[in-house]
Design a protein around this motif. Structure first.
Motif, short mmCIF file in Angstrom:
data_model
loop_
_atom_site.label_atom_id
_atom_site.label_comp_id
_atom_site.label_asym_id
_atom_site.label_seq_id
_atom_site.Cartn_x
_atom_site.Cartn_y
_atom_site.Cartn_z
N THR A 1 1.35 -1.28 0.31
CA THR A 1 0.03 -0.15 -0.01
C THR A 1 0.55 1.70 -0.08
O THR A 1 2.36 0.92 -0.15
N VAL B 1 0.74 5.75 -1.87
CA VAL B 1 0.40 6.54 -2.87
C VAL B 1 0.31 7.09 -3.75
O VAL B 1 1.75 6.22 -4.62
N SER C 1 -4.77 6.72 -8.74
CA SER C 1 -3.45 7.19 -8.24
C SER C 1 -2.88 8.15 -8.57
O SER C 1 -2.10 8.56 -7.97
N ALA D 1 -4.80 7.05 -2.62
CA ALA D 1 -4.40 5.83 -1.42
C ALA D 1 -4.13 4.41 -2.18
O ALA D 1 -5.32 4.52 -3.18
N MET E 1 -3.84 0.13 -3.14
CA MET E 1 -3.04 -0.59 -2.30
C MET E 1 -3.63 -1.57 -3.53
O MET E 1 -4.50 -1.85 -4.45
N ALA F 1 3.62 -1.15 3.68
CA ALA F 1 3.53 0.58 3.65
C ALA F 1 4.77 1.75 3.49
O ALA F 1 5.19 1.39 4.12
N GLU G 1 3.86 4.08 3.23
CA GLU G 1 3.85 5.79 3.50
C GLU G 1 3.35 4.77 5.04
O GLU G 1 2.27 3.90 4.69
N GLU H 1 -1.24 4.94 5.66
CA GLU H 1 -1.66 4.32 4.51
C GLU H 1 -1.76 2.24 5.59
O GLU H 1 -2.34 2.03 5.18
N SER H 2 -0.78 1.96 6.42
CA SER H 2 -0.52 0.79 6.63
C SER H 2 -1.55 1.34 8.01
O SER H 2 -2.59 -0.54 8.00
N ARG I 1 -4.80 2.19 7.22
CA ARG I 1 -6.00 2.30 6.62
C ARG I 1 -5.73 0.83 6.14
O ARG I 1 -6.84 0.48 6.24
N VAL J 1 -6.96 7.88 10.71
CA VAL J 1 -6.28 8.10 9.38
C VAL J 1 -6.73 9.11 8.62
O VAL J 1 -8.21 8.99 8.81
N ARG K 1 -7.96 10.80 2.02
CA ARG K 1 -6.85 11.29 1.49
C ARG K 1 -7.58 11.46 -0.25
O ARG K 1 -7.44 10.73 -0.97
#
Lengths: 207, 636
Positions: free
Chosen positions: A13, A15, A47, A52, A54, A79, A81, A84-85, A87, B371, B374
């Protein structure tokens, strides 16, 4: 290499623009070359635009798996970022999952616009401890910048992942795939990034 | 050498569903491929374009989906196999021709692939294109795996030839844009020679004879489909429940049955040929169970059609209980996954299934709250940010409650904070200009708000040109802003008529947008959006000027394309002396208002900072800082 759970579920995952899609594709192709069924489900329609991203990478000896990992069923999360881990773990985590985290944040525009708050690293770490079996922190972006380009952080993270021997794939196998993809110069840079990741994982703190 | 033209039969590759379809077309000896790009369909034709030279085929990016289908049909009429691909919205554009082509019929195999986008990951809607196959009385195939995507495409050409009509295939995001194992087959060597037989007119008339023929071919297809290996059952002989599924639903259904341990009670009937239904086959399985669960993406298409069949044969098959979207066991919107099927199964069988412990769930909830969102934004260096910035300032200075009618492309983000929420409308391709043409005629009723429509360069050729023509013809009053970034950027930089190169890589004379607009006698100006002041002034002049449709082309190449070609022009930094942080009267103009992701706030000093990982050195932000604290140094 350990006996691998089947299917084995890896998530990469990050950005948009961090090289997530290419990384998962390279890992996937190497595994197919080794005789595995691999299914990759990617979310990357938007993206390039700071969203985000994934990739679900599902590895099996038995059959083609579905492109999305069921809830709470990831085995390892890479991850690119930090937030994002979280999320990803909120949806796909479990008490056994192994997590590798690049420590460098990429701030969402709602954070820079001060409409939302980016959590402090110590809070992220606390949450990750609650949601995983083991976490490794890697300053991949910093190392990548020292090597000349932040985009190399994904290769550093993969180098770290391969060193942990969680997925049925050796660094040598992976380099073969890189060799078919990049020219000599590109290959050398990527291989040294993998090596940085290998070294980093040995030093990385984990909880 | 492109990956899909690899001449190594039996080699196993990891391919995207779209690449697998493209490979299938090559293995079937396709000669012509045409499309307008649209996520999640673009890679089908993009990968054929890469293979075009190796394989001696013709590939084109057409100006829109209707033309693409017409180009493919011409090949078919001449005896050459052809493939046409589009996203779900594109089928709406092409449908006008499709619903005539079905009556006209085809000669060499013609495959129309439509890729739907359940959950609308990259789309303005999540329409289910399968309804068109029923409406057009055309066969529909739905691949469930990557290998099958390739094999089905291959078969589709034969099928099309056996009924002398179009064969449709539906992909979805999780097939088209996912990747999986594909074993390559043989590539044919010889190509057919095209010839159009003038003895046979390719027209819809006489409709009263051709329409019944279509229905006869549906009967033939039902027979063929009853024996198709793409329809298969796995599970107990007598099942407590049978899951009837198609497309991506098959893998999810299998996984859900494994997760719930219901293997002994639940069977899965996978239908690859979803229209017309293989009726005999389905009736056979309906007899074997009392309960049926439908698993499919978006509309209850299979569900409705099977129920209709069950009603016709009620006496033979006995009463059934049906579960699916209608019964709310499967949600009516959004893409499928195994969790959704698990939920349905546990409800039907009234069983317990825990995803995670309550303690884990609580921690997960807490983490989720931490979180930050985004939201999608424009890339660093994107010319659209500058264009929209000027539109925003011009409309504010003009102060007559002017607004923007948006369109489809990267700049659709003009509806988000990234585009200052400027776009107040958005619909189909070209809708921005069409709506503006309508708003621009309301002055006789006292309407006085200025209108600025947005349109990309590729969208201009696709659908906005008729709207601009309409505006000229009807003397409508608005400003059409064409955001010309020299590519179809949203879908992966496919070329369009304004670029000067086509899908075959040939250099062609570019169609000059300003020339086309001038021919319509629209007042046309061109500006570089990075010239913020000049652009704003041009807009203000146009807002004040006399009526009619005026065109302002904001031209600057997409930042992602630019980065591939040249080094960043500037190195950016913040002069800490000049930046006053939150004490400045600017109210953090750069991060709160301008919102380039390359600009962040230093948590320690409270001053602006350049995120060197993100910044691409375009230099634009230096112009917006009121204290001149953002500094650009030219790179050598």
């Amino acid at each position: 290499m350990n006996e691998v759970k089947d299917p084995y579920n890896l998530i990469i995952t990050g950005v948009g623009g961090q090289g997530n899609v290419l990384s998962s594709q390279l890992i996937g192709q190497t595994l197919v070359n080794k005789g595995f069924f691999v299914t990759i489900g990617e979310t990357y329609g938007a993206s390039q635009r700071g969203g985000a991203v994934m990739s679900h990478i599902r590895i099996s000896k038995k059959k083609q798996q579905s492109p999305l990992i069921p809830r709470n069923k990831s085995d390892v999360v890479v991850a690119l970022e930090p937030v994002e881990s979280l999320r990803v773990l909120a949806a796909y985590g479990n008490p056994e999952v192994v997590v590798l985290v690049n420590t460098r944040p990429i701030y969402p525009v709602d954070v820079t616009a001060e409409k939302e708050i980016y959590p402090k690293m110590e809070d992220i770490k606390k949450a990750l401890d609650e949601l995983s079996g083991q976490v490794y922190y890697i300053d991949a972006t910093e190392k990548a910048m020292q090597m000349g380009s932040p985009i190399l952080s994904n290769m550093i993270m993969i180098g770290a992942l391969l060193e942990l021997e969680l997925i049925p794939l050796s660094t040598a196998n992976f380099i073969e795939t890189l060799a078919a993809r990049f020219d000599q110069k590109g290959l050398e840079v990527n291989v040294s990034a993998l090596e940085e990741g290998r070294k980093a994982i040995q030093l990385a703190g984990h909880g | 050498m492109s990956i899909i033209s690899l001449n190594e039969p039996d080699k196993e590759l990891l391919l995207m569903g779209n690449e697998a379809m493209a490979r299938g077309a090559l293995e079937a000896g396709v000669s012509v491929a045409a499309a307008y790009p649209g996520t999640p369909s673009s890679e089908i034709i993009a990968s054929l374009a890469e293979a075009a030279e190796d394989m001696g085929i013709y590939v084109e990016w057409s100006v829109n989906e209707k033309v693409a289908l017409e180009v493919a049909a011409a090949a078919s009429f001449s005896g050459l196999r052809a493939i046409c691909a589009m996203k779900q919205n594109g089928l709406n554009v092409a449908s006008d021709f499709l619903l005539n082509l079905n009556l006209i019929g085809t000669q060499a195999g013609l495959l129309l692939v439509v890729c739907d986008d359940p959950s609308s990951h990259s789309s303005s809607n999540e329409q289910d294109s399968r309804l068109f196959s029923k409406m057009a009385d055309l066969p529909l195939l739905e691949p469930a795996t990557f290998q099958e995507a390739k094999e089905m495409v291959k078969w589709a050409f034969t099928l099309s030839e056996s009924i002398e009509n179009v064969c449709m295939m539906r992909g979805v995001t999780r097939i088209s844009h996912a990747r999986g194992n594909v074993i390559l087959g043989e590539l044919p060597r010889r190509k057919a020679r095209p010839y159009f037989n003038k003895e046979k007119q390719r027209v819809t008339h006489p409709v009263n004879q051709k329409h019944p023929l279509l229905h006869e071919s549906l009967d033939r297809l039902r027979e063929i489909f009853n024996g198709s290996p793409f329809n298969q059952y796995a599970g107990p002989e007598k099942a407590e429940l049978i899951i009837m599924t198609c497309g991506s639903g098959w893998l999810y259904a299998q996984e859900a049955v494994e997760l719930t341990g219901l293997d002994d009670m639940v069977g899965i009937l996978k239908i690859g040929t979803t229209w017309p239904l293989p009726e005999k086959l389905i009736l056979e399985y309906l007899k074997r169970t009392e309960k049926v669960l439908f698993v499919e993406e978006v509309d209850p298409f299979l569900e409705g059609n099977v129920k209709e069949l069950a009603a016709d044969f009620m006496r033979q098959i006995g009463p059934k209980t049906f579960f699916g979207k209608k019964s709310h066991h499967i949600p009516f919107f959004g893409e499928m996954n195994s969790d959704r099927v698990v939920d349905a199964l546990t409800q039907i069988f009234d069983m317990e299934y825990t995803f995670a412990t309550p303690a884990y769930e609580a921690s997960a909830k807490k983490a989720e709250m931490m979180v930050p969102n985004r939201v999608l934004g424009f890339c660093p260096g994107c010319p659209h940010r500058a264009s929209l910035w000027s539109i925003k300032s011009a409309l504010e200075l003009d102060d007559r409650e002017g607004f923007v009618t948006g369109d489809i492309g990267c700049y659709a983000l003009a509806r988000n904070t990234a585009g200052y929420e400027l776009s107040k409308t958005s619909g189909a391709m070209g809708t921005g200009t069409g709506l503006a043409s309508g708003f621009g005629k309301l002055s006789r009723f006292g309407f006085s708000q200025p209108i600025i429509s947005l349109c990309g360069d590729s969208t201009f050729f696709h659908a906005a040109l008729p709207a601009l023509t309409n505006a000229h013809f009807n003397n409508s009053n608005f400003i059409m802003v064409i955001l010309d970034n020299s590519a179809t950027a949203m879908t992966g930089f496919q070329p369009h008529p304004g670029v000067g190169i086509n899908a075959m890589g040939e250099t062609v004379l570019p169609v000059e947008i300003e020339g086309v607009c001038q021919a319509l006698e629209a007042k046309v100006e061109v500006t570089d959006p990075f010239d913020l002041e000049g652009t704003r002034q041009k807009l203000l002049d146009m807002l004040e000027g006399p009526g009619g449709a005026k065109v302002l082309i904001m031209r600057r190449k997409c930042a992602l394309l630019r980065l591939k070609e040249e080094k960043p022009p500037y190195r950016m930094h913040i002069d800490a002396e000049l930046c006053l942080g939150k004490d400045c009267g600017c109210n953090r103009f750069c991060t709160r208002t301008f919102k380039c992701p390359g600009l962040i706030v230093d948590q320690e000093t409270g001053k602006a900072k350049i995120d060197e990982v993100i910044c691409v050195g375009c230099g634009l932000c230096a112009e917006i800082c009121p204290t001149g604290a953002i500094v650009r140094e030219e790179t050598a």
